[in-house]
Design an enzyme around this catalytic site. Sequence first.
Site, mmCIF file in Angstrom:
data_model
loop_
_atom_site.group_PDB
_atom_site.id
_atom_site.type_symbol
_atom_site.label_atom_id
_atom_site.label_comp_id
_atom_site.label_asym_id
_atom_site.label_seq_id
_atom_site.Cartn_x
_atom_site.Cartn_y
_atom_site.Cartn_z
ATOM 1 N N HIS A 228 37.182 38.055 40.063
ATOM 2 C CA HIS A 228 35.773 37.999 40.484
ATOM 3 C C HIS A 228 34.835 38.689 39.489
ATOM 4 O O HIS A 228 33.621 38.541 39.598
ATOM 5 C CB HIS A 228 35.592 38.635 41.869
ATOM 6 C CG HIS A 228 36.271 37.886 42.964
ATOM 7 N ND1 HIS A 228 36.025 36.556 43.222
ATOM 8 C CD2 HIS A 228 37.221 38.264 43.874
ATOM 9 C CE1 HIS A 228 36.774 36.146 44.236
ATOM 10 N NE2 HIS A 228 37.514 37.169 44.644
ATOM 11 N N ASP B 121 44.563 31.990 43.523
ATOM 12 C CA ASP B 121 44.105 32.898 44.580
ATOM 13 C C ASP B 121 43.314 32.093 45.618
ATOM 14 O O ASP B 121 42.720 31.064 45.289
ATOM 15 C CB ASP B 121 43.217 33.982 43.946
ATOM 16 C CG ASP B 121 42.772 35.067 44.906
ATOM 17 O OD1 ASP B 121 43.375 36.151 44.890
ATOM 18 O OD2 ASP B 121 41.811 34.827 45.676
ATOM 19 N N HIS C 112 40.508 32.772 46.859
ATOM 20 C CA HIS C 112 39.072 32.798 46.564
ATOM 21 C C HIS C 112 38.771 32.185 45.198
ATOM 22 O O HIS C 112 39.581 32.260 44.286
ATOM 23 C CB HIS C 112 38.558 34.244 46.581
ATOM 24 C CG HIS C 112 38.815 34.967 47.873
ATOM 25 N ND1 HIS C 112 39.920 35.763 48.082
ATOM 26 C CD2 HIS C 112 38.100 34.992 49.020
ATOM 27 C CE1 HIS C 112 39.876 36.267 49.309
ATOM 28 N NE2 HIS C 112 38.779 35.807 49.903
HETATM 29 N N1 Q9C Z 1 35.575 39.952 55.757
HETATM 30 C C1 Q9C Z 1 40.354 38.988 45.833
HETATM 31 O O1 Q9C Z 1 41.130 38.323 46.483
HETATM 32 N N2 Q9C Z 1 35.117 39.636 50.987
HETATM 33 N N3 Q9C Z 1 39.168 39.402 46.316
HETATM 34 C C2 Q9C Z 1 36.010 39.525 52.082
HETATM 35 C C3 Q9C Z 1 36.267 39.752 54.505
HETATM 36 C C4 Q9C Z 1 35.714 39.971 49.713
HETATM 37 C C5 Q9C Z 1 38.725 39.025 47.618
HETATM 38 C C6 Q9C Z 1 35.289 39.446 53.381
HETATM 39 C C7 Q9C Z 1 36.951 39.229 49.338
HETATM 40 C C8 Q9C Z 1 37.385 39.581 47.947
HETATM 41 C C9 Q9C Z 1 40.755 39.459 44.456
HETATM 42 ZN ZN ZN Z 2 41.456 36.376 46.801
#
Ligand code: Q9C
Ligand code: ZN
Length: 341
Positions: free
Chosen positions: A159, A195, A197
């Site tokens: 990210h 991943d 995301h």
């Molecule tokens: N309520 C990685 O997997 N927001 N980052 C989550 C949950 C952030 C994920 C919200 C997610 C970041 C590296």
């Molecule tokens: Zn992730």
Amino acid sequence: MKTVYSPLHHRRTAVSELDGGVLIPPHENPNRAETILARVKDQQLGEVLPPESHGLAPIRRIHSDRYIEFLEHCWRDWQAEGKPGEAIPAVWSGRGMRERLPKDIDGRLGFYSFAAETSITDGTWEAARAAVDVALTAQALVAGGERAAFALCRPPGHHAAEELFGGYCFFNNAGIAAQAFLDQGAKRVAILDVDFHHGNGTQSIFYQRSDVLTLSLHGDPDLVFPHFLGFEDETGEGDGEGYNLNITYPPNTPFEVWREGLETACQRIVDYAPDALIIALGVDTFEEDPISFFKLKSSDYLTLGQRLAELGLPTLFTMEGGYDVDAIGVNVVNVLKGFEG
Ligand code: Q9C
Ligand code: ZN
């Protein structure tokens, strides 16, 4: 396959993640890396090596000097103002406002971030630096002739953009490793992000370049983080037009559907014929992941690893997300064992 691991990840011990309007213990915690390391050893995946120090020069190839300096001193500057908690951004330049860098620490936190869940604390800088060294040491193994290597990076990186932290990430470990391959003579590198995301940082960094092909399979950003990037119509820009591929999926996507996108991505990688492949390896696609919505099962990660091996490329795995700590070791090592066959 060799694993590169640094105990310095323990320096990343934030106590707060802003989630649902409350501060919770962060999903991205030290137990993640320790559980993966234990499984690597238990399954005798291969030697576990410490990272070699690579200094700031390879980081500067991807992140700006002022951003690096901000991360180094953020906690000191935050504390100097007598703030009681961890450093959490809470103000941003919204539409119609100025994109200038403020002096004040609250302003700088907003300028250099895109989300508020990721706090900066004592040790964040040291851990993020170590994660880069882990990635670069594993990259050197692959550049030196190893078929594959596993960089057990923590904190994760995908990210993080040139001047942005967020989504638990500070430095883009995979992007820095890709640039290292190029700087050592590679002509083309592909980064495949599996991943849950979208790898927004990686996409942004290479969006206008054709020497790094970026591909990401992820939850529809209309529904999940990072919300403001990662749609399928983002294909690259300028020299980079045609060198970014996003494939998005709806809630409850099972492996049988997810793997169709994987197939599309693999075909694109074959056409591109890179000198090296980097897998941004998140296992938050798991059915029990607490913050995600895909339905991959532990055995599916073996199949994923097998498919990646069929590409026949020198391959660097960098650790990204995955928050079901009970299963993270099994799922990650399944990918790596599947790859080894
Ligand atoms: N309520 C990685 O997997 N927001 N980052 C989550 C949950 C952030 C994920 C919200 C997610 C970041 C590296
Ligand atoms: Zn992730």
